[in-house]
Design an enzyme around this catalytic site. Sequence first.
Site: not given
Ligand SMILES: *Cc1c(COP(=O)(O)O)cnc(C)c1O
Length: 340
Positions: A82, A184, A220
């Site tokens: 990722r 991210k 989300e």
């Molecule tokens: C990091 C993150 C998540 C959760 O991802 P994981 O890999 O399960 O920790 C969900 N939404 C956003 C916007 C994130 O930055």
Amino acid sequence: MEKKDIDWSGLGFGYVQTDKRYVANFKNGAWDEGVLTDDANIVMNECAGVLQYAQTCFEGLKAYTTEDGRTVCFRPDLNAERMYNTAQRLEMPPFPKDKFIDAVKQVVKANEAWVPPYGSGATLYLRPYMFGINPVIGVKPADDYQFRIFATPVGPYFKGGAKPLTLCVSDFDRAAPHGTGHIKAGLNYAMSLHPIVEAHKAGYAENMYLDAATRTKVEETGGANFLFITKDNKVVTPKSNSILPSITRRSLMYVAKEYLGLEAEEREVHFDEVKDFAECGLCGTAAVISPVGKIVDHGKEICFPSGMDEMGPITKKLYDTLTGIQMGRLEAPEGWIVEI
Ligand SMILES: *Cc1c(COP(=O)(O)O)cnc(C)c1O
């Protein structure tokens, strides 16, 4: 390994400086070897790319102790991948995936005394991140970058039980249809600070963001993906190009199908149908799943039948199964648990 003398269960989610961190530099078009260092501070030029144009991204994962005393990480290969994809979208030189996993192992090993013991509920949170470090004043990608991983012990996410959260539907957007919602990037969090402060002031735990183009579909929250359970026990998660692909959510969808024999589908979820679900949860590394009891849309309340006292029954099964896999109480799929 002698552990640090810490009240593990009393820890919150905050920064505690640990002994060692990993640093690698990208200079003259190549990543160097990378080293562990004691120095928790970074010195950079006043005009560094990250400071001027926010060229930075990060990851988050945990190291913890299993029931049989092994120190492990959960699916670090997916964090490596990722971050690779994130870096490409931000015109940063991707950090090689094998080096990423090796760096994770080095940091955990060097801070093994900080890995909380099994049963404490605490974990060692790992924060890989990367940023443009040389002076950049005309808008363009930096030439030089630094990749780092630090570790900080964090307490049990649910102190005194997993109480369901109340969310509100946000008037702000998290991500544009062809923007950066799927990576991210630090910038996604900078712009979410105002909406979350406002939501907290109004008494809500989190924001539910809808799709920016039509404001009819569920995306989300600021930092976790949604899972819904239908009244006939099907697991549903929203599909969208502007959602961050949560590793926890992807793992839970697999667990639903392969361990619990449930139907699980990723599809567009219209806000109108949210009222018809039986259970709702938020998934991410920090909590695995946080149950949601209520969603408020401009005064109109959606109350899930699972209520405000405890996790819904299917959510609980998903939570128990995934945490069972993580902690070594249940057999893990190939490659999910990486021993340090
Ligand atoms: C990091 C993150 C998540 C959760 O991802 P994981 O890999 O399960 O920790 C969900 N939404 C956003 C916007 C994130 O930055």
